[in-house]
Design a protein around this motif. Structure first.
Motif, PDB file in Angstrom:
ATOM      1  N   ILE A 168       5.017  -2.344 -19.964  1.00  0.00           N
ATOM      2  CA  ILE A 168       3.611  -2.481 -19.573  1.00  0.00           C
ATOM      3  C   ILE A 168       3.473  -3.187 -18.235  1.00  0.00           C
ATOM      4  CG2 ILE A 168       3.303  -4.632 -20.868  1.00  0.00           C
ATOM      5  CD1 ILE A 168       0.708  -1.791 -20.314  1.00  0.00           C
ATOM      6  N   ASP A 169       4.350  -4.143 -17.937  1.00  0.00           N
ATOM      7  CA  ASP A 169       4.264  -4.815 -16.638  1.00  0.00           C
ATOM      8  C   ASP A 169       4.619  -3.853 -15.507  1.00  0.00           C
ATOM      9  OD1 ASP A 169       6.857  -4.742 -17.652  1.00  0.00           O
ATOM     10  OD2 ASP A 169       7.486  -6.531 -16.535  1.00  0.00           O
ATOM     11  N   GLU A 170       5.613  -2.989 -15.741  1.00  0.00           N
ATOM     12  CA  GLU A 170       5.990  -2.010 -14.727  1.00  0.00           C
ATOM     13  C   GLU A 170       4.885  -0.976 -14.537  1.00  0.00           C
ATOM     14  OE1 GLU A 170      10.737  -1.455 -14.935  1.00  0.00           O
ATOM     15  OE2 GLU A 170       9.659  -0.862 -16.754  1.00  0.00           O
ATOM     16  N   LEU A 171       4.373  -0.472 -15.649  1.00  0.00           N
ATOM     17  CA  LEU A 171       3.295   0.520 -15.583  1.00  0.00           C
ATOM     18  C   LEU A 171       2.110  -0.022 -14.804  1.00  0.00           C
ATOM     19  CD1 LEU A 171       1.993   3.195 -16.486  1.00  0.00           C
ATOM     20  CD2 LEU A 171       1.387   2.062 -18.643  1.00  0.00           C
ATOM     21  N   ASN A 172       1.740  -1.270 -15.088  1.00  0.00           N
ATOM     22  CA  ASN A 172       0.571  -1.830 -14.425  1.00  0.00           C
ATOM     23  C   ASN A 172       0.848  -2.200 -12.971  1.00  0.00           C
ATOM     24  OD1 ASN A 172      -0.795  -1.407 -16.747  1.00  0.00           O
ATOM     25  ND2 ASN A 172      -1.178  -3.552 -17.238  1.00  0.00           N
ATOM     26  N   THR A 173       2.093  -2.459 -12.623  1.00  0.00           N
ATOM     27  CA  THR A 173       2.433  -2.664 -11.217  1.00  0.00           C
ATOM     28  C   THR A 173       2.075  -1.423 -10.407  1.00  0.00           C
ATOM     29  OG1 THR A 173       4.196  -4.270 -11.609  1.00  0.00           O
ATOM     30  CG2 THR A 173       4.352  -2.964  -9.594  1.00  0.00           C
ATOM     31  N   VAL A 174       2.379  -0.259 -10.967  1.00  0.00           N
ATOM     32  CA  VAL A 174       2.033   0.989 -10.281  1.00  0.00           C
ATOM     33  C   VAL A 174       0.528   1.196 -10.272  1.00  0.00           C
ATOM     34  CG1 VAL A 174       2.277   3.496 -10.311  1.00  0.00           C
ATOM     35  CG2 VAL A 174       4.254   2.048 -10.818  1.00  0.00           C
ATOM     36  N   ARG A 175      -0.114   1.032 -11.424  1.00  0.00           N
ATOM     37  CA  ARG A 175      -1.552   1.294 -11.497  1.00  0.00           C
ATOM     38  C   ARG A 175      -2.343   0.377 -10.566  1.00  0.00           C
ATOM     39  NH1 ARG A 175      -2.594   2.688 -17.896  1.00  0.00           N
ATOM     40  NH2 ARG A 175      -1.715   0.639 -18.327  1.00  0.00           N
ATOM     41  N   LYS A 176      -1.896  -0.872 -10.422  1.00  0.00           N
ATOM     42  CA  LYS A 176      -2.615  -1.796  -9.549  1.00  0.00           C
ATOM     43  C   LYS A 176      -2.608  -1.337  -8.092  1.00  0.00           C
ATOM     44  CE  LYS A 176      -0.364  -5.383 -11.233  1.00  0.00           C
ATOM     45  NZ  LYS A 176       0.129  -6.761 -11.501  1.00  0.00           N
ATOM     46  N   HIS A 177      -1.583  -0.582  -7.723  1.00  0.00           N
ATOM     47  CA  HIS A 177      -1.476  -0.140  -6.326  1.00  0.00           C
ATOM     48  C   HIS A 177      -1.996   1.268  -6.102  1.00  0.00           C
ATOM     49  CE1 HIS A 177       1.060  -3.705  -6.325  1.00  0.00           C
ATOM     50  NE2 HIS A 177       0.707  -3.794  -5.055  1.00  0.00           N
ATOM     51  N   LEU A 178      -2.608   1.840  -7.130  1.00  0.00           N
ATOM     52  CA  LEU A 178      -3.243   3.146  -7.002  1.00  0.00           C
ATOM     53  C   LEU A 178      -4.733   3.070  -7.326  1.00  0.00           C
ATOM     54  CD1 LEU A 178      -0.550   5.320  -8.855  1.00  0.00           C
ATOM     55  CD2 LEU A 178      -0.755   4.911  -6.385  1.00  0.00           C
ATOM     56  N   SER A 179      -5.297   1.867  -7.306  1.00  0.00           N
ATOM     57  CA  SER A 179      -6.638   1.656  -7.839  1.00  0.00           C
ATOM     58  C   SER A 179      -7.538   0.906  -6.865  1.00  0.00           C
ATOM     59  CB  SER A 179      -6.537   0.854  -9.145  1.00  0.00           C
ATOM     60  OG  SER A 179      -7.811   0.470  -9.616  1.00  0.00           O
ATOM     61  N   ARG A 180      -8.833   1.137  -7.022  1.00  0.00           N
ATOM     62  CA  ARG A 180      -9.835   0.377  -6.273  1.00  0.00           C
ATOM     63  C   ARG A 180     -10.377  -0.803  -7.059  1.00  0.00           C
ATOM     64  NH1 ARG A 180     -14.177   4.635  -4.276  1.00  0.00           N
ATOM     65  NH2 ARG A 180     -13.134   6.133  -5.656  1.00  0.00           N
ATOM     66  N   VAL A 181      -9.979  -0.947  -8.332  1.00  0.00           N
ATOM     67  CA  VAL A 181     -10.514  -2.048  -9.138  1.00  0.00           C
ATOM     68  C   VAL A 181      -9.429  -2.937  -9.721  1.00  0.00           C
ATOM     69  CG1 VAL A 181     -12.656  -0.872  -9.734  1.00  0.00           C
ATOM     70  CG2 VAL A 181     -10.647  -0.557 -11.193  1.00  0.00           C
ATOM     71  N   ALA A 182      -8.226  -2.416  -9.962  1.00  0.00           N
ATOM     72  CA  ALA A 182      -7.159  -3.201 -10.581  1.00  0.00           C
ATOM     73  C   ALA A 182      -6.507  -4.125  -9.556  1.00  0.00           C
ATOM     74  CB  ALA A 182      -6.120  -2.265 -11.199  1.00  0.00           C
ATOM     75  N   GLY A 183      -5.639  -5.015 -10.068  1.00  0.00           N
ATOM     76  CA  GLY A 183      -4.891  -5.893  -9.174  1.00  0.00           C
ATOM     77  C   GLY A 183      -5.748  -6.821  -8.346  1.00  0.00           C
ATOM     78  N   GLY A 184      -6.860  -7.285  -8.915  1.00  0.00           N
ATOM     79  CA  GLY A 184      -7.738  -8.222  -8.213  1.00  0.00           C
ATOM     80  C   GLY A 184      -8.721  -7.581  -7.264  1.00  0.00           C
ATOM     81  N   ARG A 185      -8.666  -6.258  -7.101  1.00  0.00           N
ATOM     82  CA  ARG A 185      -9.531  -5.610  -6.112  1.00  0.00           C
ATOM     83  C   ARG A 185     -11.009  -5.633  -6.529  1.00  0.00           C
ATOM     84  NH1 ARG A 185      -6.423  -3.218  -2.190  1.00  0.00           N
ATOM     85  NH2 ARG A 185      -4.355  -2.440  -2.785  1.00  0.00           N
ATOM     86  N   LEU A 186     -11.289  -5.667  -7.833  1.00  0.00           N
ATOM     87  CA  LEU A 186     -12.686  -5.725  -8.255  1.00  0.00           C
ATOM     88  C   LEU A 186     -13.350  -7.008  -7.772  1.00  0.00           C
ATOM     89  CD1 LEU A 186     -14.919  -4.297  -9.898  1.00  0.00           C
ATOM     90  CD2 LEU A 186     -14.139  -5.588 -11.902  1.00  0.00           C
ATOM     91  N   ALA A 187     -12.581  -8.083  -7.648  1.00  0.00           N
ATOM     92  CA  ALA A 187     -13.127  -9.371  -7.213  1.00  0.00           C
ATOM     93  C   ALA A 187     -13.757  -9.295  -5.831  1.00  0.00           C
ATOM     94  CB  ALA A 187     -12.033 -10.445  -7.232  1.00  0.00           C
ATOM     95  N   ALA A 188     -13.257  -8.387  -5.000  1.00  0.00           N
ATOM     96  CA  ALA A 188     -13.797  -8.261  -3.642  1.00  0.00           C
ATOM     97  C   ALA A 188     -15.242  -7.786  -3.646  1.00  0.00           C
ATOM     98  CB  ALA A 188     -12.935  -7.298  -2.826  1.00  0.00           C
TER      99      ALA A 188
END
Length: 308
Positions: A168-188
Protein backbone atom coordinates in the motif's frame (compact mmCIF):
# COMPACT_ATOMS: atom_id res chain seq x y z
CA UNK A 1 -23.05 -26.56 23.09
CA UNK A 2 -20.18 -28.33 21.34
CA UNK A 3 -16.62 -27.31 22.12
CA UNK A 4 -16.07 -26.32 18.51
CA UNK A 5 -19.07 -23.98 18.58
CA UNK A 6 -18.03 -22.52 21.94
CA UNK A 7 -14.55 -21.75 20.64
CA UNK A 8 -16.01 -20.15 17.52
CA UNK A 9 -18.36 -17.94 19.52
CA UNK A 10 -15.51 -16.90 21.80
CA UNK A 11 -13.32 -15.94 18.85
CA UNK A 12 -16.21 -14.02 17.33
CA UNK A 13 -16.62 -12.09 20.59
CA UNK A 14 -12.96 -11.07 20.42
CA UNK A 15 -13.45 -9.97 16.81
CA UNK A 16 -16.49 -7.88 17.79
CA UNK A 17 -14.49 -6.27 20.61
CA UNK A 18 -11.83 -5.27 18.07
CA UNK A 19 -14.42 -3.81 15.68
CA UNK A 20 -16.22 -1.91 18.45
CA UNK A 21 -12.94 -0.27 19.46
CA UNK A 22 -12.48 1.26 16.00
CA UNK A 23 -16.13 2.09 15.33
CA UNK A 24 -16.02 5.30 13.24
CA UNK A 25 -19.02 6.95 14.92
CA UNK A 26 -17.66 6.26 18.41
CA UNK A 27 -14.26 7.59 17.36
CA UNK A 28 -15.84 10.87 16.24
CA UNK A 29 -17.83 11.12 19.48
CA UNK A 30 -14.60 10.87 21.45
CA UNK A 31 -13.02 13.70 19.47
CA UNK A 32 -15.87 16.17 18.97
CA UNK A 33 -17.60 18.10 21.76
CA UNK A 34 -20.50 20.52 21.41
CA UNK A 35 -21.45 21.54 24.95
CA UNK A 36 -23.45 24.63 25.72
CA UNK A 37 -22.97 25.91 22.20
CA UNK A 38 -19.16 25.64 22.40
CA UNK A 39 -17.68 23.40 19.74
CA UNK A 40 -14.29 21.76 20.26
CA UNK A 41 -12.40 19.42 17.95
CA UNK A 42 -9.88 17.17 19.70
CA UNK A 43 -10.03 19.55 22.66
CA UNK A 44 -9.35 22.63 20.56
CA UNK A 45 -12.19 25.21 20.72
CA UNK A 46 -13.76 26.47 17.51
CA UNK A 47 -14.68 30.18 17.65
CA UNK A 48 -18.43 30.84 17.66
CA UNK A 49 -18.20 33.04 14.57
CA UNK A 50 -16.26 30.48 12.52
CA UNK A 51 -18.19 28.62 9.87
CA UNK A 52 -17.55 24.87 9.79
CA UNK A 53 -16.91 23.07 6.50
CA UNK A 54 -16.71 19.27 6.30
CA UNK A 55 -14.87 16.95 3.94
CA UNK A 56 -15.16 13.23 4.73
CA UNK A 57 -13.50 10.71 2.43
CA UNK A 58 -12.93 6.98 2.80
CA UNK A 59 -14.54 3.70 3.69
CA UNK A 60 -15.50 5.14 7.09
CA UNK A 61 -16.57 8.53 5.69
CA UNK A 62 -20.33 8.04 5.91
CA UNK A 63 -20.56 6.91 9.56
CA UNK A 64 -18.00 9.54 10.58
CA UNK A 65 -19.87 12.35 8.82
CA UNK A 66 -23.26 11.14 10.06
CA UNK A 67 -22.03 11.22 13.65
CA UNK A 68 -20.41 14.62 13.15
CA UNK A 69 -23.71 15.97 11.83
CA UNK A 70 -25.56 14.51 14.81
CA UNK A 71 -23.23 16.35 17.19
CA UNK A 72 -22.68 19.63 15.36
CA UNK A 73 -25.81 20.01 13.23
CA UNK A 74 -26.46 23.51 11.93
CA UNK A 75 -22.90 24.69 12.68
CA UNK A 76 -22.01 23.03 9.37
CA UNK A 77 -22.00 25.60 6.56
CA UNK A 78 -21.28 23.06 3.81
CA UNK A 79 -19.90 19.58 3.46
CA UNK A 80 -18.95 16.81 1.06
CA UNK A 81 -18.87 13.10 1.88
CA UNK A 82 -17.19 10.72 -0.56
CA UNK A 83 -17.98 7.08 0.18
CA UNK A 84 -17.80 3.74 -1.63
CA UNK A 85 -20.64 1.95 -3.40
CA UNK A 86 -22.04 0.09 -0.41
CA UNK A 87 -25.30 0.04 1.49
CA UNK A 88 -25.61 3.10 3.75
CA UNK A 89 -27.29 0.99 6.46
CA UNK A 90 -29.98 3.62 6.77
CA UNK A 91 -27.57 6.49 7.36
CA UNK A 92 -28.66 9.81 5.87
CA UNK A 93 -27.06 13.23 5.73
CA UNK A 94 -28.76 16.57 6.38
CA UNK A 95 -25.96 19.13 6.05
CA UNK A 96 -23.45 17.45 3.73
CA UNK A 97 -23.80 16.19 0.17
CA UNK A 98 -22.93 12.56 -0.57
CA UNK A 99 -21.06 11.27 -3.59
CA UNK A 100 -20.62 7.55 -4.20
CA UNK A 101 -17.45 6.58 -6.06
CA UNK A 102 -15.33 3.53 -6.81
CA UNK A 103 -12.97 1.45 -4.66
CA UNK A 104 -10.32 0.09 -5.00
CA UNK A 105 -10.03 1.10 -8.66
CA UNK A 106 -11.08 4.71 -9.41
CA UNK A 107 -13.58 5.68 -12.09
CA UNK A 108 -15.00 8.86 -13.58
CA UNK A 109 -17.03 9.50 -10.43
CA UNK A 110 -13.80 9.51 -8.42
CA UNK A 111 -12.46 12.27 -10.63
CA UNK A 112 -15.67 14.31 -10.25
CA UNK A 113 -15.41 13.88 -6.48
CA UNK A 114 -11.83 15.13 -6.58
CA UNK A 115 -12.89 18.29 -8.39
CA UNK A 116 -15.78 18.73 -5.94
CA UNK A 117 -13.36 18.40 -3.02
CA UNK A 118 -11.09 21.07 -4.46
CA UNK A 119 -14.09 23.40 -4.74
CA UNK A 120 -15.30 22.57 -1.22
CA UNK A 121 -12.00 23.22 0.55
CA UNK A 122 -11.55 26.49 -1.33
CA UNK A 123 -14.91 27.78 -0.05
CA UNK A 124 -14.07 28.70 3.57
CA UNK A 125 -12.85 32.18 4.45
CA UNK A 126 -9.64 32.62 6.43
CA UNK A 127 -11.33 32.55 9.85
CA UNK A 128 -13.48 29.49 9.11
CA UNK A 129 -12.60 25.90 9.99
CA UNK A 130 -12.35 22.90 7.68
CA UNK A 131 -12.92 19.52 9.34
CA UNK A 132 -11.42 16.78 7.18
CA UNK A 133 -12.26 13.17 8.10
CA UNK A 134 -9.95 10.79 6.26
CA UNK A 135 -10.00 7.00 6.34
CA UNK A 136 -8.72 4.10 4.27
CA UNK A 137 -9.87 3.95 0.68
CA UNK A 138 -9.66 7.69 0.11
CA UNK A 139 -6.91 7.22 -2.50
CA UNK A 140 -9.33 5.61 -4.93
CA UNK A 141 -12.54 7.33 -3.90
CA UNK A 142 -11.00 10.77 -4.40
CA UNK A 143 -8.92 10.45 -7.56
CA UNK A 144 -8.27 13.52 -9.63
CA UNK A 145 -5.53 12.71 -12.15
CA UNK A 146 -2.82 15.20 -12.99
CA UNK A 147 -3.13 17.13 -16.22
CA UNK A 148 -2.56 14.94 -19.25
CA UNK A 149 -3.55 11.70 -17.52
CA UNK A 150 -7.01 10.21 -18.05
CA UNK A 151 -8.88 8.57 -15.21
CA UNK A 152 -8.89 5.21 -17.04
CA UNK A 153 -5.10 5.43 -17.34
CA UNK A 154 -4.81 6.06 -13.60
CA UNK A 155 -7.19 3.15 -13.02
CA UNK A 156 -5.12 0.84 -15.24
CA UNK A 157 -1.93 1.79 -13.41
CA UNK A 158 -3.58 1.18 -10.03
CA UNK A 159 -4.92 -2.22 -11.07
CA UNK A 160 -1.58 -3.25 -12.55
CA UNK A 161 0.33 -2.38 -9.39
CA UNK A 162 -2.13 -4.25 -7.22
CA UNK A 163 -1.90 -7.32 -9.43
CA UNK A 164 1.89 -6.98 -9.37
CA UNK A 165 2.07 -7.24 -5.58
CA UNK A 166 2.83 -3.63 -4.66
CA UNK A 167 2.39 -2.78 -1.00
CA UNK A 168 0.00 0.00 0.00
CA UNK A 169 2.87 2.41 0.65
CA UNK A 170 4.32 1.69 -2.80
CA UNK A 171 0.94 1.96 -4.51
CA UNK A 172 0.25 5.29 -2.86
CA UNK A 173 3.71 6.61 -3.71
CA UNK A 174 2.71 6.28 -7.35
CA UNK A 175 -0.82 7.61 -6.89
CA UNK A 176 0.44 10.68 -5.04
CA UNK A 177 2.53 11.64 -8.06
CA UNK A 178 -0.28 11.18 -10.56
CA UNK A 179 -2.87 13.26 -8.71
CA UNK A 180 -4.06 16.81 -8.17
CA UNK A 181 -5.34 16.07 -4.66
CA UNK A 182 -3.16 13.33 -3.11
CA UNK A 183 0.24 13.78 -1.50
CA UNK A 184 -0.67 17.04 0.23
CA UNK A 185 -1.76 18.75 -2.98
CA UNK A 186 -5.33 19.31 -1.73
CA UNK A 187 -3.90 21.54 1.01
CA UNK A 188 -2.83 24.07 -1.62
CA UNK A 189 -6.52 24.77 -2.36
CA UNK A 190 -7.69 25.30 1.24
CA UNK A 191 -9.13 28.77 1.80
CA UNK A 192 -9.09 28.93 5.61
CA UNK A 193 -6.26 29.16 8.12
CA UNK A 194 -7.34 26.17 10.20
CA UNK A 195 -7.88 22.54 9.24
CA UNK A 196 -8.83 19.88 11.78
CA UNK A 197 -8.00 16.50 10.28
CA UNK A 198 -9.53 13.44 11.97
CA UNK A 199 -7.98 10.20 10.73
CA UNK A 200 -8.78 6.50 11.02
CA UNK A 201 -5.78 4.46 9.92
CA UNK A 202 -5.89 1.12 8.12
CA UNK A 203 -2.19 0.94 7.23
CA UNK A 204 0.72 -0.55 9.19
CA UNK A 205 2.75 2.15 10.89
CA UNK A 206 0.00 4.78 10.59
CA UNK A 207 1.98 6.93 8.17
CA UNK A 208 -0.29 9.89 7.48
CA UNK A 209 1.09 10.28 3.96
CA UNK A 210 0.01 6.70 3.18
CA UNK A 211 -3.47 6.78 4.74
CA UNK A 212 -5.72 7.77 1.85
CA UNK A 213 -2.55 9.02 0.07
CA UNK A 214 -2.40 11.96 2.51
CA UNK A 215 -4.30 14.72 0.70
CA UNK A 216 -3.57 17.18 3.52
CA UNK A 217 -0.15 16.06 4.78
CA UNK A 218 3.43 16.29 3.59
CA UNK A 219 4.82 13.64 1.27
CA UNK A 220 8.41 12.41 1.72
CA UNK A 221 8.41 10.49 -1.59
CA UNK A 222 9.46 11.76 -5.01
CA UNK A 223 8.75 11.24 -8.70
CA UNK A 224 11.88 9.07 -8.81
CA UNK A 225 10.46 6.89 -6.03
CA UNK A 226 7.23 6.49 -8.00
CA UNK A 227 9.13 5.39 -11.11
CA UNK A 228 11.10 2.90 -9.02
CA UNK A 229 7.85 1.33 -7.78
CA UNK A 230 6.65 0.91 -11.35
CA UNK A 231 9.96 -0.71 -12.30
CA UNK A 232 9.60 -3.23 -9.46
CA UNK A 233 5.99 -4.22 -9.98
CA UNK A 234 4.80 -3.45 -13.49
CA UNK A 235 6.32 -4.07 -16.91
CA UNK A 236 6.79 -0.91 -18.95
CA UNK A 237 4.47 -2.27 -21.64
CA UNK A 238 1.59 -2.15 -19.15
CA UNK A 239 2.20 1.44 -18.01
CA UNK A 240 0.20 4.04 -19.96
CA UNK A 241 2.46 6.35 -21.95
CA UNK A 242 0.94 9.42 -20.29
CA UNK A 243 1.85 8.06 -16.85
CA UNK A 244 5.46 7.42 -17.80
CA UNK A 245 5.72 10.82 -19.48
CA UNK A 246 4.34 12.58 -16.41
CA UNK A 247 6.64 10.83 -13.96
CA UNK A 248 9.69 11.35 -16.16
CA UNK A 249 8.85 15.05 -16.46
CA UNK A 250 8.77 15.19 -12.67
CA UNK A 251 12.15 13.48 -12.38
CA UNK A 252 13.62 16.03 -14.80
CA UNK A 253 12.33 18.84 -12.59
CA UNK A 254 9.76 20.06 -15.11
CA UNK A 255 6.96 19.49 -12.58
CA UNK A 256 6.80 20.50 -8.95
CA UNK A 257 7.18 17.76 -6.35
CA UNK A 258 4.42 17.06 -3.86
CA UNK A 259 4.57 19.28 -0.75
CA UNK A 260 7.27 17.91 1.54
CA UNK A 261 6.76 17.41 5.28
CA UNK A 262 7.16 20.79 6.96
CA UNK A 263 5.91 22.79 3.96
CA UNK A 264 4.43 26.11 5.10
CA UNK A 265 1.01 25.40 3.56
CA UNK A 266 0.64 22.44 5.92
CA UNK A 267 1.15 24.43 9.13
CA UNK A 268 -2.59 25.09 9.31
CA UNK A 269 -3.42 21.36 9.48
CA UNK A 270 -3.81 19.79 12.93
CA UNK A 271 -4.16 16.02 12.73
CA UNK A 272 -5.74 13.70 15.30
CA UNK A 273 -5.45 9.94 14.86
CA UNK A 274 -8.76 8.55 16.13
CA UNK A 275 -8.22 4.81 15.71
CA UNK A 276 -5.89 2.34 14.05
CA UNK A 277 -5.02 -1.33 13.78
CA UNK A 278 -3.35 -1.26 17.19
CA UNK A 279 -6.57 0.10 18.73
CA UNK A 280 -8.43 -2.96 17.46
CA UNK A 281 -5.62 -5.34 18.45
CA UNK A 282 -5.44 -3.97 22.00
CA UNK A 283 -9.22 -4.25 22.44
CA UNK A 284 -9.21 -7.89 21.33
CA UNK A 285 -6.32 -8.63 23.68
CA UNK A 286 -8.12 -7.02 26.63
CA UNK A 287 -11.26 -9.03 25.90
CA UNK A 288 -9.19 -12.22 25.74
CA UNK A 289 -7.41 -11.49 29.00
CA UNK A 290 -10.73 -10.94 30.76
CA UNK A 291 -11.55 -14.57 30.02
CA UNK A 292 -8.19 -15.83 31.24
CA UNK A 293 -6.44 -16.21 27.91
CA UNK A 294 -2.77 -15.29 27.84
CA UNK A 295 -2.10 -12.94 24.94
CA UNK A 296 0.87 -11.69 22.96
CA UNK A 297 0.35 -8.54 20.88
CA UNK A 298 2.33 -8.24 17.67
CA UNK A 299 1.29 -4.87 16.22
CA UNK A 300 4.10 -4.76 13.69
CA UNK A 301 3.40 -8.17 12.16
CA UNK A 302 0.73 -7.07 9.68
CA UNK A 303 2.27 -6.71 6.23
CA UNK A 304 1.32 -7.66 2.71
CA UNK A 305 0.52 -6.55 -0.80
CA UNK A 306 -2.46 -4.41 -1.70
CA UNK A 307 -4.82 -6.73 -3.53
CA UNK A 308 -7.95 -6.46 -5.66
Amino acid sequence: MSRKRAVREHLESLFRAALDAVDPAAAVRRAVEFDGGQLAIAGRPVPDDARVFVLAVGKAALPMATEFEAIVGSRIASGLVVAPDVDSNGKTLSWCSLQRTAHPIPDARSERAGLAAISLVASPRRNDVLVAMISGGASSLLSCPAQGIAIDELAATTAGLMEGGAGIDELNTVRKHLSRVAGGRLAAHVGCDRVEQLVISDVPGDRLDVIGSGPLVGDPSTYADALAVLDRHLSSSRVPASVLAHLNSGVRGELGETPAPGAAMLDRVATTLLANNETALAAAARAARRTGIRTVELPGALRGAARL
